[in-house]
Design an enzyme around this catalytic site. Structure first.
Site, PDB file in Angstrom:
ATOM      1  CE  LYS A  66      23.221-153.071  44.998  1.00  0.00           C
ATOM      2  NZ  LYS A  66      23.426-152.955  46.534  1.00  0.00           N
ATOM      3  CG  ASP A 111      23.038-158.582  41.324  1.00  0.00           C
ATOM      4  OD1 ASP A 111      22.883-157.051  41.679  1.00  0.00           O
ATOM      5  OD2 ASP A 111      22.842-159.272  42.347  1.00  0.00           O
TER       6      ASP A 111
END
Length: 338
Positions: A66, A111
């Site tokens: 990611k 994040d």
């Protein structure tokens, strides 16, 4: 130490070996082919119109890429990126500072976005939709609302717990992508690339041995490759073959299914202490001496994906594969329970 949310380049504190193993372009990124195709279309469309990318949300288990994809999107678009994390954004003023410091068509990468406090999250709503901030000055009768215009930007969020995102925030992302575990063949390609970068001689059997024990996760595959390399260096083996990889991973107590000691403890507790379940998450975590989040985020996804346990409304249950890996049958497990 608390991360400074206004630090524009916290990624530079990553270990050097992690940065060098990251792909440098989207074409170098191995796996997730369907996702890469969609991202290529998003990038092409944004460049053609001279607009920022759509707001993107990546979700899935840890270690699947990611953060890497966020960096690659930044490189492909030539945009400036500011990175931070949900837990680091404790006050609305920190979010305001980040948003106002973004350059036109810049990227804000957050994040663990599901951990943003609700009071901070609310500032994102108007920022994502209308590129403006609604700031409330003072309180009570003297309160005033001020609108602050923002440069068009892209928010990229990454999370392992997409279900914890509020509906208003999740609904404002133009593209939501799930990253799944990698097949062994993709992990072999990744290991081949990493071995070339690291300058180690990894043969095809060694690739397979490491790949099938990597739990379908690139981060784990690269970590195991470094441990096998260390073993080979100390034992003076010039080639990382199946035998060398097997011995190195056996020392780490990782079996040929990719299960490590904590996985086996979980399965053993489920089968021998609770007769195969169902068992609640809190009870299972207490028996293991771990936090519930550790069990749910780090252990369960792979065990469920590989068919060792089932997650039901009543709790976690063991499957026949769990009994098989423990060398038991359901009857023996019941006898041990009694």
């Amino acid at each position: 130490m608390k991360t400074d949310p206004l630090d524009p380049k916290p990624q530079e504190r990553e270990p050097v070996h992690d940065r060098t193993l990251r792909p440098l372009s989207l074409t170098e990124f191995i796996g997730q082919e369907h996702l890469k195709e969609n991202l290529g279309i998003l990038i092409g469309a944004a460049k053609k119109r001279g607009e920022p990318l759509e707001h993107l949300l990546f979700y899935g288990p840890p270690g699947l890429g990611k953060t890497t994809l966020a960096h690659l999107l930044t490189a492909e678009t030539g945009a400036d990126m500011i990175t931070t994390s949900g837990p680091a954004l404790e006050r609305p003023s920190e979010m305001v500072g980040l948003l106002t410091s973004l350059q036109p068509r810049g990227i804000l990468f957050v994040d663990e976005i599901h951990r943003i406090p609700r009071a901070v999250e609310e500032y994102l709503y108007s920022a994502m939709e209308d590129f403006r901030l609604d700031i409330l000055l003072d309180r009570g009768p003297a309160a005033k609302s001020v609108q602050l215009e923002l440069a068009p930007f892209t928010l990229i969020g990454a999370t392992t717990r997409v279900g914890l995102l509020t509906s208003p925030l999740r609904g404002r992302f133009g593209f939501i992508a799930h990253l799944d575990f990698y097949p062994v063949d993709d992990l072999r390609l990744l290991l081949r690339r990493s071995a070339a970068i690291m300058g180690v001689d990894l043969d095809s059997d060694g690739e397979m041995e490491i790949a099938r024990r990597s739990r379908g996760t690139p981060r784990i595959a690269n970590r195991l490759l470094r441990r096998v390399r260390d073993y080979a260096d100390v034992k003076e083996h010039p080639v990382l073959n199946k035998d060398v990889a097997g011995k190195a991973l056996a020392l780490l107590r990782i079996d040929d299914r990719g299960l490590h000691e904590m996985d086996r403890r979980l399965l053993d507790a489920l089968v021998t202490k609770f007769g195969g379940g169902p068992v609640g998450l809190g009870t299972l975590a207490a028996v293991l001496g771990e936090e519930e989040d550790t069990v749910e985020d780090l252990l369960e996804p792979f065990l469920i994906q590989q068919g060792f346990i089932d997650r039901t409304r009543r709790g976690r249950t063991a499957t026949p594969r769990a009994y098989e890996v423990l060398g038991l049958d359901p009857g023996q497990a019941q006898e041990r329970l009694l």
